[in-house]
Design a protein around this motif. Structure first.
Motif, PDB file in Angstrom:
ATOM      1  N   THR A 167       4.366   4.645   3.234  1.00  0.00           N
ATOM      2  CA  THR A 167       5.908   5.462   3.527  1.00  0.00           C
ATOM      3  C   THR A 167       5.785   6.270   4.547  1.00  0.00           C
ATOM      4  O   THR A 167       4.433   7.502   4.807  1.00  0.00           O
ATOM      5  CB  THR A 167       6.334   6.281   2.529  1.00  0.00           C
ATOM      6  OG1 THR A 167       6.338   5.050   1.236  1.00  0.00           O
ATOM      7  CG2 THR A 167       7.663   6.447   3.463  1.00  0.00           C
ATOM      8  N   GLN A 192      -6.064  -0.287  -4.719  1.00  0.00           N
ATOM      9  CA  GLN A 192      -5.408   0.839  -3.929  1.00  0.00           C
ATOM     10  C   GLN A 192      -6.199   1.922  -4.386  1.00  0.00           C
ATOM     11  O   GLN A 192      -6.398   2.869  -3.426  1.00  0.00           O
ATOM     12  CB  GLN A 192      -3.327   1.268  -4.364  1.00  0.00           C
ATOM     13  CG  GLN A 192      -2.892   0.770  -4.158  1.00  0.00           C
ATOM     14  CD  GLN A 192      -1.435   0.624  -4.624  1.00  0.00           C
ATOM     15  OE1 GLN A 192      -1.043   1.797  -5.246  1.00  0.00           O
ATOM     16  NE2 GLN A 192      -0.096   0.409  -3.956  1.00  0.00           N
ATOM     17  N   LEU A 205      17.272  22.885  -5.143  1.00  0.00           N
ATOM     18  CA  LEU A 205      15.954  22.754  -4.246  1.00  0.00           C
ATOM     19  C   LEU A 205      14.929  23.625  -3.673  1.00  0.00           C
ATOM     20  O   LEU A 205      15.230  24.896  -2.992  1.00  0.00           O
ATOM     21  CB  LEU A 205      15.855  22.047  -3.025  1.00  0.00           C
ATOM     22  CG  LEU A 205      15.005  20.988  -2.158  1.00  0.00           C
ATOM     23  CD1 LEU A 205      14.189  20.285  -3.458  1.00  0.00           C
ATOM     24  CD2 LEU A 205      14.926  20.844  -0.894  1.00  0.00           C
ATOM     25  N   LEU A 224      19.891  11.569   1.415  1.00  0.00           N
ATOM     26  CA  LEU A 224      18.994  11.995   0.408  1.00  0.00           C
ATOM     27  C   LEU A 224      18.175  13.180   1.130  1.00  0.00           C
ATOM     28  O   LEU A 224      17.096  12.670   2.251  1.00  0.00           O
ATOM     29  CB  LEU A 224      18.358  11.588  -0.704  1.00  0.00           C
ATOM     30  CG  LEU A 224      17.974  12.410  -2.239  1.00  0.00           C
ATOM     31  CD1 LEU A 224      19.225  13.484  -2.423  1.00  0.00           C
ATOM     32  CD2 LEU A 224      17.552  11.926  -3.015  1.00  0.00           C
ATOM     33  N   PHE A 225      17.719  14.830   0.727  1.00  0.00           N
ATOM     34  CA  PHE A 225      16.603  15.144   1.080  1.00  0.00           C
ATOM     35  C   PHE A 225      16.245  15.623   2.740  1.00  0.00           C
ATOM     36  O   PHE A 225      15.368  15.850   3.039  1.00  0.00           O
ATOM     37  CB  PHE A 225      15.057  14.632   0.575  1.00  0.00           C
ATOM     38  CG  PHE A 225      15.144  14.509  -0.464  1.00  0.00           C
ATOM     39  CD1 PHE A 225      15.569  15.631  -1.552  1.00  0.00           C
ATOM     40  CD2 PHE A 225      14.713  13.738  -1.168  1.00  0.00           C
ATOM     41  CE1 PHE A 225      14.691  15.886  -3.343  1.00  0.00           C
ATOM     42  CE2 PHE A 225      14.233  13.644  -2.446  1.00  0.00           C
ATOM     43  CZ  PHE A 225      14.300  15.240  -3.848  1.00  0.00           C
ATOM     44  N   ILE A 226      17.683  15.976   3.053  1.00  0.00           N
ATOM     45  CA  ILE A 226      17.619  15.897   4.911  1.00  0.00           C
ATOM     46  C   ILE A 226      17.296  17.399   4.632  1.00  0.00           C
ATOM     47  O   ILE A 226      18.492  18.463   5.244  1.00  0.00           O
ATOM     48  CB  ILE A 226      18.784  15.309   5.382  1.00  0.00           C
ATOM     49  CG1 ILE A 226      18.812  13.881   4.852  1.00  0.00           C
ATOM     50  CG2 ILE A 226      18.365  15.061   6.830  1.00  0.00           C
ATOM     51  CD1 ILE A 226      17.554  13.157   5.325  1.00  0.00           C
ATOM     52  N   GLY A 271      12.871   6.256  -0.565  1.00  0.00           N
ATOM     53  CA  GLY A 271      11.961   7.147  -0.330  1.00  0.00           C
ATOM     54  C   GLY A 271      10.600   6.474   0.531  1.00  0.00           C
ATOM     55  O   GLY A 271      10.450   6.536   1.274  1.00  0.00           O
ATOM     56  N   THR A 305       0.984  -1.433   0.248  1.00  0.00           N
ATOM     57  CA  THR A 305      -0.445  -0.054   0.121  1.00  0.00           C
ATOM     58  C   THR A 305       0.574   1.497  -0.088  1.00  0.00           C
ATOM     59  O   THR A 305       0.229   2.526   0.243  1.00  0.00           O
ATOM     60  CB  THR A 305      -1.304  -0.024   1.281  1.00  0.00           C
ATOM     61  OG1 THR A 305       0.173   0.208   2.122  1.00  0.00           O
ATOM     62  CG2 THR A 305      -1.263  -1.014   1.480  1.00  0.00           C
ATOM     63  N   PHE A 323      16.750  14.480  10.961  1.00  0.00           N
ATOM     64  CA  PHE A 323      16.531  13.320  10.916  1.00  0.00           C
ATOM     65  C   PHE A 323      16.525  13.054   9.714  1.00  0.00           C
ATOM     66  O   PHE A 323      16.339  13.183   8.202  1.00  0.00           O
ATOM     67  CB  PHE A 323      14.886  13.415  10.571  1.00  0.00           C
ATOM     68  CG  PHE A 323      14.440  11.974  10.346  1.00  0.00           C
ATOM     69  CD1 PHE A 323      14.198  10.871  11.372  1.00  0.00           C
ATOM     70  CD2 PHE A 323      12.814  11.926   9.118  1.00  0.00           C
ATOM     71  CE1 PHE A 323      13.445  10.252  11.329  1.00  0.00           C
ATOM     72  CE2 PHE A 323      12.168  10.867   9.700  1.00  0.00           C
ATOM     73  CZ  PHE A 323      12.501   9.604  10.224  1.00  0.00           C
ATOM     74  N   THR A 342      15.624   9.650   4.237  1.00  0.00           N
ATOM     75  CA  THR A 342      15.801   9.251   3.434  1.00  0.00           C
ATOM     76  C   THR A 342      17.682   8.720   2.529  1.00  0.00           C
ATOM     77  O   THR A 342      17.541   9.851   2.833  1.00  0.00           O
ATOM     78  CB  THR A 342      15.229  10.230   2.323  1.00  0.00           C
ATOM     79  OG1 THR A 342      13.394  10.614   3.503  1.00  0.00           O
ATOM     80  CG2 THR A 342      14.572   9.991   0.852  1.00  0.00           C
ATOM     81  N   ILE A 356       4.370  16.036   0.188  1.00  0.00           N
ATOM     82  CA  ILE A 356       5.186  14.629  -0.002  1.00  0.00           C
ATOM     83  C   ILE A 356       5.960  14.042   1.243  1.00  0.00           C
ATOM     84  O   ILE A 356       6.201  13.012   1.698  1.00  0.00           O
ATOM     85  CB  ILE A 356       6.459  15.287  -1.133  1.00  0.00           C
ATOM     86  CG1 ILE A 356       5.742  15.595  -2.406  1.00  0.00           C
ATOM     87  CG2 ILE A 356       7.282  14.092  -1.321  1.00  0.00           C
ATOM     88  CD1 ILE A 356       5.008  14.740  -2.811  1.00  0.00           C
ATOM     89  N   TYR A 357       6.470  15.025   1.262  1.00  0.00           N
ATOM     90  CA  TYR A 357       7.026  15.099   3.289  1.00  0.00           C
ATOM     91  C   TYR A 357       6.701  14.630   4.131  1.00  0.00           C
ATOM     92  O   TYR A 357       5.794  14.362   4.361  1.00  0.00           O
ATOM     93  CB  TYR A 357       8.741  15.967   3.481  1.00  0.00           C
ATOM     94  CG  TYR A 357       7.744  17.801   3.517  1.00  0.00           C
ATOM     95  CD1 TYR A 357       7.854  17.347   5.003  1.00  0.00           C
ATOM     96  CD2 TYR A 357       8.737  18.912   3.082  1.00  0.00           C
ATOM     97  CE1 TYR A 357       7.563  19.170   5.203  1.00  0.00           C
ATOM     98  CE2 TYR A 357       8.313  19.832   3.209  1.00  0.00           C
ATOM     99  CZ  TYR A 357       7.774  19.915   4.490  1.00  0.00           C
ATOM    100  OH  TYR A 357       7.339  21.381   4.308  1.00  0.00           O
ATOM    101  N   GLU A 358       7.268  13.638   5.100  1.00  0.00           N
ATOM    102  CA  GLU A 358       6.680  13.386   5.839  1.00  0.00           C
ATOM    103  C   GLU A 358       5.648  12.468   5.869  1.00  0.00           C
ATOM    104  O   GLU A 358       4.460  11.794   6.150  1.00  0.00           O
ATOM    105  CB  GLU A 358       6.163  14.335   7.572  1.00  0.00           C
ATOM    106  CG  GLU A 358       7.528  14.515   8.080  1.00  0.00           C
ATOM    107  CD  GLU A 358       7.331  15.702   9.256  1.00  0.00           C
ATOM    108  OE1 GLU A 358       6.659  15.616   9.952  1.00  0.00           O
ATOM    109  OE2 GLU A 358       7.438  16.388   9.241  1.00  0.00           O
ATOM    110  N   ALA A 384      11.905  23.413  -2.681  1.00  0.00           N
ATOM    111  CA  ALA A 384      11.317  23.640  -1.488  1.00  0.00           C
ATOM    112  C   ALA A 384      12.267  24.382  -0.384  1.00  0.00           C
ATOM    113  O   ALA A 384      13.173  23.423  -0.335  1.00  0.00           O
ATOM    114  CB  ALA A 384      10.235  22.635  -1.171  1.00  0.00           C
ATOM    115  N   LEU A 385      11.481  24.823   0.860  1.00  0.00           N
ATOM    116  CA  LEU A 385      12.630  24.954   2.310  1.00  0.00           C
ATOM    117  C   LEU A 385      14.112  25.506   1.706  1.00  0.00           C
ATOM    118  O   LEU A 385      15.164  24.868   2.521  1.00  0.00           O
ATOM    119  CB  LEU A 385      12.639  23.678   2.565  1.00  0.00           C
ATOM    120  CG  LEU A 385      11.709  22.838   3.191  1.00  0.00           C
ATOM    121  CD1 LEU A 385      11.361  21.327   4.115  1.00  0.00           C
ATOM    122  CD2 LEU A 385      10.375  23.873   4.352  1.00  0.00           C
TER     123      LEU A 385
END
Ligand SMILES: Cc1cc2nc3c(=O)[nH]c(=O)nc-3n(C[C@H](O)[C@H](O)[C@H](O)COP(=O)(O)OP(=O)(O)OC[C@H]3O[C@@H](n4cnc5c(N)ncnc54)[C@H](O)[C@@H]3O)c2cc1C
Length: 662
Positions: free
Chosen positions: A15, A573, A296, A253-255, A229, A12, A221, A224, A458-460, A298-299
């Motif tokens: 993540t 799904q 990147l 990645l993406f930290i 991911g 499913t 944290f 990823t 997307i994140y979390e 975002a952020l």
């Protein structure tokens, strides 16, 4: 104790979910498979690969271990969302949050932190001179104010804020600076603070927490990886014990919040099992630790980077050892908090968006009239107020459940999905459309931050994946109770494809089918019921009753979906996602109606009415009525008139490319 399950279900795609893996759980009873998890055996019966079944089974077991961390009354089956669907009566009282009770010393830290950020915002000094990251002196001053220690107990130099105080404070901080608000969530919820305070031993707490509380070490944290991911069973970063140290090799990645000198919660494999090492990164990059920056959108001010560890040595005392579960248990523990924090941030960010819309809507005239007087713009304002009030309701509710000790994973998933989707809708459908072409100018709130408005989807945990995880948590117990025995009976009789017209099949299934039939018949005669509602206006009462009734009837549809798809449910799904969405919506509606009824504010009540009407239409597949349009545009006009207290005093955005209004 609140907690998060470690999950990344191959089937499913759960993540960053920490939700249950209960769908399609019919299991076989042959001795060799009895040791396997339900999901594993269901997948095998469904003809899936050994590898897929093994990975899913590992996740499934991790979920059971996380459940065991909680006293029975706080486990998933006793959480409000689960009980709303499966109990004979929807327990309305469990959907009532409570306003945060913030101790005076904590309030002092919060006010001081806000003052630091306001001061730098007014001076234009929040970012470093290159405009890349939050300036070091701002981070240090926040440390002096106690900002980084809000979630650290007083014993270790923090102020020990209740989570409900912290969450509502993040909404206030987001209004001043969303990035700095987000950094507190990364540091305190998903970074090193929560893992150490929740799973560290006395020595680890003493060693790490004071420096994390003071801000001497900010944290990140690191979960990823380039290849892992959504699928966290694909983690590759490894730590091998060599004497008194772990030797770590791998890439992340993406930290967010990552850089030299930071302290990270590193999720890695130790003897093939996920583990968390608390890692003090060196002050400078070296041959063992290299950052991997990239462009990147975002952020962009929160130092989000990749990094590589090569034969990087970590003292073995830095390994966190949970009493039950493994590294994923720890990693996901903080995500529960992070998801509520994300919703709190979204609520603050949407306040900023709304505040930016008003001056422009008043300034801009088309066809001789201010656009603020037009129905379409008023509807946007009304809708945005509804999103803000619903986010506030979810934050208050989830945070108080966490403070009470619930696992509350399903509830936090609702807050995360709703917060991120609301922020996305508010940015694109409501703010961008109202600002028109100027939205895309450099210096415009939308243009400069659009990626930040979208990335929380997307994140979390990507929203749809989390929605499926929510569904799996919802059906796990029911599946174990009624569908697993059917699967076991099928396997014991060697039946691969059950045929209800075949007497031999019916005979083999007689026991478990009788149990399910008994439940089913009882439900047929059961009327949806709920515990008593508190005093509230007629309008909100109707919404609360509608939501409670919908939830009280939902179990037949949920169970029917499990019955229809049986072992193939894990592959359905789209169906899981769709049904999950509706259950979540009904819960959001109940929560919002109850929350608004406690606010004693007609605009908040009007906003709750509008969002509840929106949800009702979705649940009934109806079109909006003229009455609804009158209600939502009237609300928008009241907001334009300055009656929405949530945005009172916010700085009005600058009008870009002004012109002379005739
Ligand atoms: C701005 C930002 C900040 C971040 N901060 C952090 C951080 O601080 N720490 C950290 O560890 N990570 C962080 N991340 C990483 C983030 O958590 C991941 O990007 C996210 O979990 C999704 O993983 P992925 O990008 O590898 O997507 P992929 O695994 O490539 O998946 C892409 C999409 O495919 C679909 N999909 C995947 N598997 C399935 C399936 N089984 N069934 C159906 N659909 C599926 C989903 O829609 C999914 O979103 C951050 C990401 C961003 C963008």
């Amino acid at each position: 104790m609140d907690s998060h399950a470690a999950e990344a279900d191959e089937k499913t795609g759960a993540t960053h979910s920490g939700a249950g893996n209960g769908s399609a759980r019919a299991a076989v009873a042959t001795p060799e498979v009895e040791k396997q998890s339900f999901a594993e055996t269901a997948l095998k019966l469904g003809g899936k690969s050994e590898e897929e079944a093994r990975r899913t089974g590992a996740i499934d077991k991790a979920d059971d271990q996380v459940e065991a961390l909680f006293a029975p009354q706080y486990q998933t089956v006793n959480s409000p969302a689960h009980r709303a669907v499966w109990d004979d009566q929807v327990p309305v009282e469990l959907f009532q949050g409570a306003p945060a009770k913030t101790p005076p010393e904590v309030a002092k830290v919060m006010e001081a932190s806000l003052a630091v950020v306001r001061k730098h915002r007014e001076a234009g000094t929040v970012l470093d001179p290159a405009g890349r990251s939050i300036a070091k002196n701002v981070l240090d001053e926040l440390g002096d104010a106690g900002y980084w220690g809000l979630l650290v107990s007083r014993d270790y130099g923090g102020s020990g804020a209740p989570f409900s105080s912290f969450a509502s404070f993040l909404t206030r901080m987001s209004v001043v600076d969303p990035t700095i608000s987000g950094m507190a969530s990364v540091h305190g919820c998903i970074g090193a603070v929560d893992p150490v305070r929740s799973f560290g031993n006395a020595e680890q707490k003493q060693r790490f927490l004071p420096r994390l509380a003071s801000g001497e070490r900010l944290s990140a944290f690191a979960l990823t990886e380039p290849n892992a991911g959504s699928d966290l069973t694909a983690l590759r970063t490894r730590a091998e014990l060599d004497g008194n140290e772990y030797v770590v090799n791998g890439e992340k990645l993406f930290i967010t919040n990552l850089g030299p000198g930071r302290t990270i919660g590193l999720v890695c494999l130790v003897e093939k099992r996920p583990a968390v090492l608390i890692v003090d990164l060196p002050a400078e990059e070296n041959e063992h630790f290299r950052c991997k920056p990239y462009g990147l959108y975002a952020l962009k001010h929160a130092s989000n980077q990749g990094f590589v560890l090569k034969d990087f040595r970590v003292p073995k005392e830095n390994m966190l050892k949970p009493v039950k579960g493994d590294g994923l248990t720890i990693a996901y523990h903080g995500l529960n908090l992070g998801r509520v924090a994300l919703c709190a941030g979204a609520s603050g960010t949407m306040r900023l968006m709304m505040a930016s819309m008003l001056p422009w809507a008043r300034y801009r005239k088309t066809y001789g009239q201010q656009i603020v007087s037009r129905e379409l713009v008023q509807r946007r304002l009304g809708r945005m107020a509804g999103l803000i009030v619903a986010c506030d309701a979810l934050v208050e509710w989830c945070a108080s459940l966490i403070d009470q000790g619930y696992r509350s994973e399903m509830e936090c998933v609702i807050a995360k999905i709703f917060g991120s989707e609301s922020q996305k809708e508010a940015a694109i459908e409501l703010m961008m459309k109202t600002h028109g072409g100027r939205s895309f100018l450099h210096g415009h709130l939308f243009g400069d931050n659009v990626h930040d408005y979208l990335a929380p989807c997307i994140y979390e945990g990507e929203g749809e994946m989390l929605g499926m995880a929510f569904f799996k948590s919802l059906v796990k117990h029911h599946g174990t109770q009624f569908f697993e025995p059917i699967g076991k009976a099928l396997a014991a009789a060697g039946i691969k494809k059950p045929n209800m017209a075949n007497p031999a099949h019916m005979w083999a299934l007689r026991g478990p089918l009788a149990a399910y039939s008994k439940w089913y018949v009882a439900q047929k005669f059961h009327r949806a019921a709920w515990t008593s509602l508190p005093p509230m206006s007629e309008t909100l009462r109707k919404h609360a009753e509608f939501a409670a009734e919908w939830l009280g009837r939902a179990r037949m549809e949920v169970s029917g979906t499990m019955r229809n798809h049986q072992l193939a449910l894990a592959d359905r799904q789209c169906r899981m996602s769709e049904l999950s969405r509706r259950v979540q919506d009904a819960i959001i509606m109940l929560c919002t109606a109850l929350y608004a009824s406690r606010q004693n504010d007609p605009v908040v009540e009007g906003a709750a009415d509008c969002i509840c009407q929106d949800i009702t239409r979705g649940l009934l597949s109806e079109r909006p009525s003229d009455r609804y349009f009158r209600t939502v545009t009237k609300l928008g006009a009241a907001i334009a008139d300055g009656q929405f207290k949530s945005i009172a005093g916010l700085p009005e955005g600058e009008i870009l490319m002004p012109y002379k209004n005739e």
